[in-house]
Design a protein around this motif. Structure first.
Motif, mmCIF file in Angstrom:
data_model
loop_
_atom_site.group_PDB
_atom_site.id
_atom_site.type_symbol
_atom_site.label_atom_id
_atom_site.label_comp_id
_atom_site.label_asym_id
_atom_site.label_seq_id
_atom_site.Cartn_x
_atom_site.Cartn_y
_atom_site.Cartn_z
ATOM 1 N N CYS A 145 0.841 -1.200 0.000
ATOM 2 C CA CYS A 145 0.000 0.000 0.000
ATOM 3 C C CYS A 145 0.873 1.246 0.000
ATOM 4 N N ALA B 78 -3.431 0.501 -4.198
ATOM 5 C CA ALA B 78 -4.611 0.460 -3.335
ATOM 6 C C ALA B 78 -5.684 -0.390 -3.996
ATOM 7 N N ARG B 79 -6.623 -0.879 -3.196
ATOM 8 C CA ARG B 79 -7.632 -1.758 -3.755
ATOM 9 C C ARG B 79 -8.984 -1.556 -3.091
ATOM 10 N N ALA C 154 -9.854 3.726 -0.669
ATOM 11 C CA ALA C 154 -8.679 3.352 -1.455
ATOM 12 C C ALA C 154 -7.945 4.602 -1.948
ATOM 13 N N LEU C 155 -8.696 5.595 -2.396
ATOM 14 C CA LEU C 155 -8.064 6.826 -2.877
ATOM 15 C C LEU C 155 -7.343 7.551 -1.751
ATOM 16 N N PRO D 197 -2.842 6.400 -3.888
ATOM 17 C CA PRO D 197 -2.248 5.359 -4.730
ATOM 18 C C PRO D 197 -1.795 5.888 -6.091
ATOM 19 N N LEU E 184 -4.584 1.685 -8.845
ATOM 20 C CA LEU E 184 -5.819 1.375 -8.122
ATOM 21 C C LEU E 184 -6.406 0.085 -8.675
ATOM 22 N N LEU F 204 -4.164 8.267 -12.138
ATOM 23 C CA LEU F 204 -4.065 6.882 -11.703
ATOM 24 C C LEU F 204 -3.891 5.917 -12.862
ATOM 25 N N ILE G 53 -5.377 2.165 -13.512
ATOM 26 C CA ILE G 53 -6.448 1.373 -12.895
ATOM 27 C C ILE G 53 -6.537 -0.002 -13.531
#
Ligand SMILES: Nc1ncnc2c1ncn2[C@@H]1O[C@H](COP(=O)(O)OP(=O)(O)OP(=O)(O)O)[C@@H](O)[C@H]1O
Ligand SMILES: [Mg+2]
Lengths: 320, 261
Positions: free
Chosen positions: B80, B85-86, B169-170, B174, B177, B207, B209
């Motif tokens: 992390c 992040a998830r 998560a945000l 991150p 993502l 990001l 993703i």
């Protein structure tokens, strides 16, 4: 907004301090009832610190009395040699630090365990500590240590009890405190959101041990007689009962339960034949009606502010 | 330049091979879909990328532009910290905490004051807590949760909980993502809104993703590339157009609805 949040606590603490001081000055609180107050103070420290571990961080510990005994014996050994106020303060500090260090040592391997396994491990740890004190020469075995110097008066008791409460409350309202709470909520999610769960479990565990050590040192310095049996499994259970009854994850719940249970058991002392039965029946009844504990996981201040905002909203609606 | 490089990723559970020799590459700033039938191993890939599971074999390297870092063997909280992040398919919010605290906990790794600062509310406590509060509130208003900030997470509607998962998560700041079925359980209107929202956060936060999703309309609309997983192996990779017409994909999905794409 911050100020208003602290106000109820400050007022409660101030009123408590002045009230007990006045009762003592006027002689209404005699030596016997002051002993009850000391017990309440010590139990508040024990219960809130166990609540940090079990209620807030979700790590089920059955060994709190073990940490208390480390504080008690460490302080006793120091004040025996140095029966002065600085000696007493050194005793409290050393007792708490020793308990916290043992907390780290025990916590690192055992906090990998979960639930029942952790409970058994902490229970075993407390038993080992007890047996060590039972067999050490310096602690005088089963007979324990007696005629220890007495230091705890209302000022010291108040200082340490209120200090514990304020520090724990501060901690729980901080980022590391919230990290501890996230461990209870969901370990995998917490870890995935950047929380080093092992670190915060050990932090909570050793911080809980630290304050249990303070409580033990205060016990020594008021009741001036300690022996290993005072800190057995039953003692750990007594502390856990306060936590569960007040509400896991509620500091004010622990405080209220510590006061209530001590008052009840003091009152029940007048009926020695039925005391334990009544006490147990009362616990069962409370748990049946409030399985989440007296306060659940909320704090008194939150309940009050929710009520107030409801009243405020209603008043506004009426204006319109 | 690839931000994520996955080679020969394999995970076995006892006799079951859930993920088998998977290769994935994500370019920085890409929005890539990961699809496949139920039980194909998609969530397991996420768990391997985030350190919840350790791979049996294979490598995972992250490169945010200042050198490649291997994620294999790292703990989830360190991954992390590296910027991955998830969200969770089976929502894993801190249920009995407020919406605000859910987000604030996810910001923990960037808080500089320590345990002493927390106990005594000293040092940078006040300043950092204020900054935390402001950042959390702005994230929550982005996700339409500003009004709910004092509500317990458990009391949110299903759609709101999925939004809070994304907000949380945000909040970890991150670079990459991973979204695991963010539209699951949402109605078409909510899904459409989410689709544009995902595109928007990618832009606003810069990001990359990776998105697992069963809703084909969502996947086909916003993903630039798609990997298709079946029985733990990548059976196809390409643009939405290529995937829609791929024989093996259609076979894998036989009986499932690809038509509404
Ligand atoms: N911890 C585990 N232990 C054993 N088997 C597991 C474990 N986690 C996943 N599996 C198995 O691995 C396979 C892949 O599961 P996974 O959850 O990754 O699928 P998925 O593609 O995410 O499916 P879905 O679309 O249903 O979410 C399944 O057969 C599942 O049962
Ligand atoms: Mg899945």
């Amino acid at each position: 907004m911050k100020k208003r949040k602290n106000l109820p606590l400050i007022i409660t603490l101030a009123v408590t301090y002045v009230a007990v001081w006045a009762l003592q000055a006027t002689g209404i609180v005699n030596d016997y009832s002051f002993a009850v107050i000391v017990t309440i103070g010590i139990n508040i420290i024990l219960a809130t610190s166990l609540n940090l571990v079990t209620g807030f961080t979700g790590q089920f510990s059955l060994g709190h009395a073990g940490f208390m005994s480390i504080g008690a014996y460490t302080c006793a050994l120091i004040t025996q040699k140095n029966p002065t106020i600085p000696g007493f303060l050194l005793g409290v500090a050393a007792g708490a630090t020793a308990a916290a260090l043992v907390g780290v040592l025990v916590g690192l391997p055992t906090l990998r365990l979960r639930g029942d396994y952790l409970a058994i491990a902490t229970l075993g740890m407390a038993e080992i500590i007890r047996v060590v004190f039972l067999n050490l020469e310096i602690t005088n075995g089963a007979a324990g240590l007696s005629f220890l110097p007495q230091f705890v008066n209302w000022n010291w008791l108040f200082l340490f009890t209120a200090g514990t409460l304020v520090l724990l409350r501060n901690f729980l309202n901080s980022s590391p405190g919230r990290a501890c709470i996230s461990v209870r909520e969901d370990e995998i999610a917490a870890e995935s959101m950047g929380v080093n769960t092992t670190k915060y479990k050990v932090t909570a565990f050793s911080m809980g041990a630290f304050f249990a050590g303070v409580a033990g040192a205060l016990y020594t310095s008021y009741f001036f007689f300690i022996k290993p049996d005072l800190f057995n499994f039953n003692k750990s259970i007594d502390i856990l009962v306060i936590v569960v009854l007040g509400g896991m994850g509620s500091l004010s719940g622990s405080v209220i339960a510590a006061v209530l249970l001590q008052l009840i058991s003091t009152w029940l002392a007048a009926f020695p034949e039925v005391r334990m039965v009544l006490y147990a029946a009362m616990l069962v009844a409370i748990m049946l009606f409030r399985p989440q504990g007296l306060l659940g996981s909320t704090e008194v201040s939150a309940v009050i502010s929710r009520r107030l905002s409801k009243i405020g909203r209603r008043a506004k609606e009426e204006e319109v | 330049m690839p931000i994520l490089n996955v080679e020969n990723l394999t995970k076995t559970f006892g006799g079951l091979t859930a993920v088998s020799g998977v290769n994935l590459t994500l370019e920085s700033g890409e929005l890539v879909g990961l699809i496949g039938p139920n039980g194909a191993g998609k969530t397991t890939v996420f768990n391997l990328l985030t350190g919840v599971y350790h791979p049996t074999r294979g490598s995972v390297t992250l490169d945010r532009g200042h050198g490649a870092v291997s994620l294999v063997g790292k703990k989830p909280y360190n991954i992390c910290k590296e910027g991955v992040a998830r969200t969770f398919q089976n929502i894993r919010l801190f249920r009995s905490l407020t919406v605000l605290d859910n987000v604030r906990i996810a910001m923990h790794q960037n808080v500089r004051y320590g345990i002493a600062g927390g106990l005594f509310h000293m040092g940078s406590y006040k300043k950092e807590e204020q900054a935390l509060l402001e950042k959390a509130q702005s994230l929550l208003s982005m996700l339409g949760l500003a009004e709910k900030s004092d509500e317990l997470a458990a009391n949110l509607s299903y759609g709101e909980q999925r939004h809070l998962e994304i907000a949380r998560a945000l909040a970890t700041d991150p670079a990459l993502l991973l979204l695991d079925e963010p539209a699951a359980g949402m109605n078409p209107a909510e899904t459409a809104q989410l689709t544009s929202f995902i595109a928007q956060i990618r832009r606003d936060f810069g990001l990359t993703i990776l998105l697992i999703e069963h809703d084909m309309s969502l996947v086909m609309t916003i993903c630039e590339r798609i990997y298709v997983l079946d029985y733990g192996t990548v059976i196809a990779a390409g643009t939405p157009g290529e995937i829609k017409t791929d024989k093996r994909v259609i076979e894998a999905y036989l009986g499932e609805d690809m038509g509404n794409a």
